[in-house]
Design a protein around this motif. Structure first.
Motif, PDB file in Angstrom:
ATOM      1  N   GLY A  44      47.672  40.421  46.362  1.00  0.00           N
ATOM      2  CA  GLY A  44      46.240  40.570  46.195  1.00  0.00           C
ATOM      3  C   GLY A  44      45.722  39.852  44.959  1.00  0.00           C
ATOM      4  N   LYS A  45      46.615  39.547  44.025  1.00  0.00           N
ATOM      5  CA  LYS A  45      46.179  38.801  42.849  1.00  0.00           C
ATOM      6  C   LYS A  45      46.151  37.332  43.207  1.00  0.00           C
ATOM      7  N   GLY A  46      45.063  36.693  42.917  1.00  0.00           N
ATOM      8  CA  GLY A  46      45.001  35.267  43.194  1.00  0.00           C
ATOM      9  C   GLY A  46      45.953  34.545  42.263  1.00  0.00           C
ATOM     10  N   LYS A  81      45.172  38.155  27.449  1.00  0.00           N
ATOM     11  CA  LYS A  81      46.405  38.922  27.199  1.00  0.00           C
ATOM     12  C   LYS A  81      47.589  38.299  27.935  1.00  0.00           C
ATOM     13  N   THR A  82      47.394  38.080  29.240  1.00  0.00           N
ATOM     14  CA  THR A  82      48.482  37.499  30.025  1.00  0.00           C
ATOM     15  C   THR A  82      48.858  36.129  29.484  1.00  0.00           C
ATOM     16  N   THR A  83      47.851  35.355  29.122  1.00  0.00           N
ATOM     17  CA  THR A  83      48.111  34.023  28.594  1.00  0.00           C
ATOM     18  C   THR A  83      48.983  34.104  27.340  1.00  0.00           C
ATOM     19  N   PHE A  90      55.790  43.306  28.874  1.00  0.00           N
ATOM     20  CA  PHE A  90      55.235  44.011  30.028  1.00  0.00           C
ATOM     21  C   PHE A  90      53.838  43.485  30.296  1.00  0.00           C
ATOM     22  N   ASP A  91      53.562  43.054  31.528  1.00  0.00           N
ATOM     23  CA  ASP A  91      52.198  42.640  31.863  1.00  0.00           C
ATOM     24  C   ASP A  91      51.585  43.650  32.825  1.00  0.00           C
ATOM     25  N   GLU A  92      50.790  44.551  32.297  1.00  0.00           N
ATOM     26  CA  GLU A  92      50.131  45.595  33.084  1.00  0.00           C
ATOM     27  C   GLU A  92      51.066  46.187  34.134  1.00  0.00           C
ATOM     28  N   PRO A  93      52.214  46.682  33.729  1.00  0.00           N
ATOM     29  CA  PRO A  93      53.199  47.098  34.735  1.00  0.00           C
ATOM     30  C   PRO A  93      52.765  48.311  35.534  1.00  0.00           C
TER      31      PRO A  93
HETATM   32 MG    MG Z   1      46.526  39.543  32.996  1.00  0.00          MG
END
Ligand code: MG
Ligand code: ATP
Lengths: 578, 367
Positions: A301-303, B47-49, B168-171
């Motif tokens: 669902g995540k692009g 954040k993810t970046t 951890f990325d929004e686990p």
């Molecule tokens: Mg993110």
């Protein structure tokens, strides 16, 4: 709030049953059932009928099946078919997987522009491809061999496609897009974090590719490979042009000689069709039951966009590889056809002073005295068949999809199975079934029998096209129309069809293209006056010369290219992946 | 503790562009060895970046990242260590469990890469599966797992090789609320047990408050504040942080006077006519500065009568009973206060009340 509840008049059961919906459903269901089932049953039955020595009477027996391995030619033909299918599968899988990987996962330059060209062979006629490659690389008159002799002053030839290898080469080039489509979809839909997590655990690029990426796309590769195996086993045009004349018979060319011609024996033809049919059914069943469910397309669902690998300098190698594929599969054959078609007769020499459009005049201008009827009739018939066939098939496809995915009654299960049967089924086998079924009826030797064959074999393609969209749009849209008081038919007309319009049109063009180039069904079912373009090409190749053949082939190719262009404009980039 | 351990991971002036927008805009921070740091911020703040840059899953445009004395990536020194050389464990939002392998195979993969002996792999995998509570699931295929189980598998796979860093990325964002709350505690327990330095990305503030040793609040590719959870909550440095974390009453104002030890008076008459209040000022605030006064709802006290006549008069607009407290909306002038009161105060809609601000919990922050 007490309200008198009016007693409900009990509706008579047969009246309740007689709704628009059920009537249409039953009628269409019956049509589909008869169209699909009848030829198959007749085919099975005929395969057990043995023609006596005089060729008049038949009796029950297994002699036809015994002939499969005692006959002088048939066992070899089966073996050759096996060789061709295996070889084609290997070549097409290698090309398809590498091209898909280059396009989906590397920084190959201009990949977006290459992509549509990689798919073109999918729409063109392999038979015409074989004719083109014959003119390019047959030992004596092949253009490439002529150039080789001229440039190097050499004797003999460099390439020879008039054998099983040639068949594998041409079929492989043409069926590469089948694998390509399966694999590229799978590569694009893969969640990139599956690979990222392997990288972070310490696996290098190569290791990640081998232990994560490859296993994940394996089901798609296998699916593509099986489809190619089955399709090339049922392919008639290429072996007919490149193998049969040089002593390499295949199952399809043998079925053809048993269906038409002097020593026709429909019953033996039916038996050989059974071999092809059974192989197909088993393999398609394996693909659908064991392989397709294993495709791990993780949709989170995540692009996301897939990981793209920087190839460095190697990206030019990848680009060159892709360009070479397009060159040998599309550009070179079309160029060769065009050159040959301009000459009065092809003598393996390009003679600019001899060039003219005469061959086109003969094959296109049906009103002229010197026109060749098989070609000109073929063009007209093909357009009639393609237009009406695509239209009827799409109406059928629409109703059938609706019944399968919306009505969900008892009939929908049966219909779903009926629609699966013809998919991947060799055209020539189905045509044998249709032939033995209807040979005694008035529709034999008319365009109707061709139409019937076309629609039965190909309407599932249109059905899948529509079904994929129908599954994507919510059923609630339909239901709310019914809630607002619309009848089933009004809902179909006002809500369902408008929503499906792009899918319907895309499916229509796809079928139009398929019908315009159809050969294996037509060659079995045609008779004088009901030739199609591809039959015309066959006629010219057999009874006229290479130059005339090339002219008609070129015409067909140009029409198909225009259709592809329209298809892409209408259907958009994603249409084919469904 | 030496400085080596104090600055275990250092991110220095990190910049990352995507086309023409700067996803990360020159951020710097460091982490102490063994601690748990959370990057908190709204969607799209980078954040993810940041996490991907640390993992080496993409190149960076400026800055440097190092762990211990290993430089992971440095634009200036032209160093880029590929992800597989960085020795990190990462848990992705989609878990990224390989569907063609069993749980055990998934978890053993990092150890196989490190060419450990089969017996040792077996032992370590079993140990870690026990730690995450998946011993019974070892032979199942990933596709047969529930969301929570996939989550545990991903965690096991990330920690099994005892990496230097755990990312951890929004686990937890794909789990439902109950499971999420349970996994928070579980994750923290496991991290404590293995003691691996961790960076955790989330946009859920309560997750950040519960789990972290320290929180970095980000917005638009920049760091707004970095502090332990209590400080981020009780001493937000600016308006953005105070409204992003928890709920706050925010009133625009101007510093009237400074008193000793960081106290002062702020004129808030633009929000409530003729009113000023005592509050805590930060050291750089001067008389005349524009500030925002931030008061948490639980730090406003309510009385029925105005004995020392210091209360702010208001009218209860709404009183919503929440069980352990009553969430009230109280208007004074044109401003609506959010106030949490004890149920025994028994406030009802329409009541006239007086509000009292505690200067120790009334904070002037930069707008
Ligand atoms: Mg993110
Ligand atoms: N591959 C990419 N290509 C282009 N832009 C990107 C890409 N990845 C991220 N961005 C942009 O960079 C910015 C920061 O994205 P990032 O994924 O780091 O946000 P995030 O804080 O993790 O958000 P979320 O909480 O939604 O995951 C966003 O504006 C996003 O649009």
């Amino acid at each position: 709030m007490a309200q008198a509840i009016a007693p409900v008049e009990p509706v008579q059961t047969w009246r309740r049953f007689l709704t628009q919906e059920t009537i249409v459903t039953v009628i269409v269901g019956l049509i589909v059932a008869v169209a699909v089932i009848l030829p198959l049953i007749t085919l099975v039955v005929s395969s057990f009928l043995v023609l006596d020595d005089l060729g008049f009477d038949t009796e029950w027996g297994l002699e036809n099946y015994i002939l499969l391995y005692t006959d002088r030619v048939i066992p070899k033909a089966i073996f050759n078919t096996f060789i061709i299918s295996s070889g084609t599968m290997i070549l097409a899988t290698f090309l398809g997987v590498s091209l898909a990987w280059i396009n989906a996962r590397t920084n190959c330059p201009w990949a977006d522009y290459l992509e549509p060209y990689n798919l073109i062979p999918f729409f063109l006629s392999p038979f015409v491809g074989a004719i083109a490659w014959h003119n390019l690389a047959s030992p004596r008159i092949g253009l490439l061999n002529v150039w080789y002799r001229d440039f190097f002053g050499a004797e003999g030839y460099l390439l020879n496609v008039d054998n099983l290898w040639g068949v594998i080469w041409v079929t492989g080039l043409f069926f590469t897009p089948l694998v390509y489509l399966f694999v590229i979809g799978s590569l694009r839909r893969m969640d990139p974090s599956l690979e990222d997590s392997a990288r972070t655990t310490g696996a290098g690029l190569l290791r990640t590719t081998l232990t994560i990426t490859l296993p994940l796309v394996t089901p798609a590769i296998l699916s593509g490979a099986i489809i190619v195996f089955v399709t090339s086993a049922g392919e008639f045009g290429v072996p007919f042009k490149l193998a049969a004349p040089y002593g390499w018979e295949t199952l399809t060319t043998q079925i053809f000689t048993k269906a038409v011609g002097d020593d026709a024996n429909h019953y033996l033809g039916a038996t050989m069709s059974m071999v092809l049919g059974v192989i197909t059914v088993i393999l398609i069943w394996v693909q659908r039951v064991y392989i397709a469910p294993r495709s791990y397309t993780t949709v989170t669902g995540k692009g996301f966009r897939p990981n793209v690998l920087d190839l460095g300098k190697w990206k030019w190698v990848a680009f060159g590889f892709n360009l070479s594929y397009i060159f040998v599969a599309v550009v070179l054959p079309i160029f060769c056809l065009f050159i040959v078609s301009l000459h009065p007769v092809w003598t393996a020499e390009i003679i600019p002073s001899d060039m003219s459009m005469n061959n086109y005049v003969k094959t296109l201008f049906w009103w002229r005295e010197d026109s060749i009827r098989a070609a000109t009739d073929g063009i007209i018939n093909s357009f009639i068949l393609a237009f009406s066939g695509a239209s009827i098939a799409m109406v059928l496809a629409l109703v059938v999809s609706y019944m399968i995915h919306r009505t969900k009654g008892f009939g929908s299960k049966v219909l779903d199975i009926l629609c699966v049967i013809p998919i991947g089924f060799p055209g020539i086998v189905l045509a044998m079934g249709v032939l033995v079924t209807y040979i005694q009826t008035p529709i034999y030797a008319t365009l109707w029998i061709l139409l019937l064959g076309y629609i039965t074999r190909f309407f599932p393609y249109g059905q899948r096209n529509i079904a994929s969209i129908m599954l994507a749009i919510s059923e609630e849209l339909d239901q709310s129309s019914r809630m607002s008081g619309a009848t089933w038919f009004t809902t179909l007309r006002r809500i369902t069809i408008p929503l499906l319009k792009p899918g319907i049109f895309a499916g229509w063009v796809l079928l139009f293209v398929i019908f315009l180039r159809e050969l294996s069904i037509s060659i079995i079912l045609y008779s004088t006056g009901t030739e199609t373009i591809s039959v015309g090409v066959y006629y010219l190749a057999n009874f006229e010369n290479e130059a005339l053949t090339s002219a008609l082939s070129m015409t067909q190719t140009v029409v198909l290219l225009i259709c592809i262009y329209i298809f892409r404009r209408v259907a958009g980039k994603e249409a084919l992946s469904a | 503790m030496n400085t080596e351990d104090k600055n275990y991971l250092v991110v220095d002036q990190l910049v990352k562009w995507f086309g023409s927008d700067r996803a990360v805009n020159g951020i710097s921070f460091s982490i102490e060895k063994g601690s748990f740091l959370t990057l908190l911020g709204p969607s799209g703040c980078g954040k993810t970046t940041t996490l991907m840059s640390i993992a080496g899953l993409h190149a960076i445009d400026a800055g440097e990242i190092r762990v211990g004395d290993t430089i992971y990536t440095s634009r200036e020194k032209k160093i880029f260590l590929p992800p597989e050389k960085r020795d990190i464990g990462m848990v992705f939002q989609s878990y990224a469990i390989w569907p063609h392998m069993t749980v055990k195979q998934n978890v053993a993969y990092p150890l196989e890469i490190r060419k450990l002996h089969a017996d040792e792999i077996d032992e370590r995998v079993n140990k870690v599966l026990e730690l995450v509570g998946l011993s019974e699931m070892a032979e199942k295929l990933a596709t047969q797992l529930s969301g929570g189980q996939q989550q545990r598998t991903a965690l096991a796979r990330a920690i099994v090789s005892n990496p230097r860093l755990l990312l951890f990325d929004e686990p937890l964002s794909n789990l439902d609320l109950k499971l999420r709350e349970q996994m928070r505690v579980e994750l923290k327990r496991i991290q404590n047990e293995v003691g691996i330095t961790s960076i955790y990305v989330t946009h859920d503030q309560s997750e950040a408050l519960v789990m972290s040793d320290e929180i970095i609040v980000m917005s638009k590719g920049r760091i707004e504040q970095r502090d332990p959870p209590l400080a981020v909550y009780s001493k937000p440095v600016n308006e953005y942080v105070s409204q992003f974390i928890g709920v706050a009453n925010l009133l625009k104002g101007k510093v009237l006077s400074e008193a000793e030890s960081g106290k002062g008076k702020v004129d808030i008459s633009t929000s409530i006519t003729g009113l000023s209040c005592d509050c805590l000022l930060s050291s750089e605030m001067k008389k005349g500065d524009e500030v925002v006064v931030s008061v948490r709802p639980e730090n406003v006290s309510v009385s029925r009568d105005n004995t020392d006549s210091s209360g702010i008069e208001g009218k209860v607009n709404a009183a919503i009973f929440m069980g352990n407290c009553v969430d009230c909306r109280i208007t004074s002038g044109s401003y609506e206060w959010k106030v949490l009161t004890h149920p025994r105060e028994n406030l009802n809609e329409g009541d006239r009340v007086f509000l009292h601000l505690d200067p120790e919990h009334t904070l002037a922050v930069t707008p």
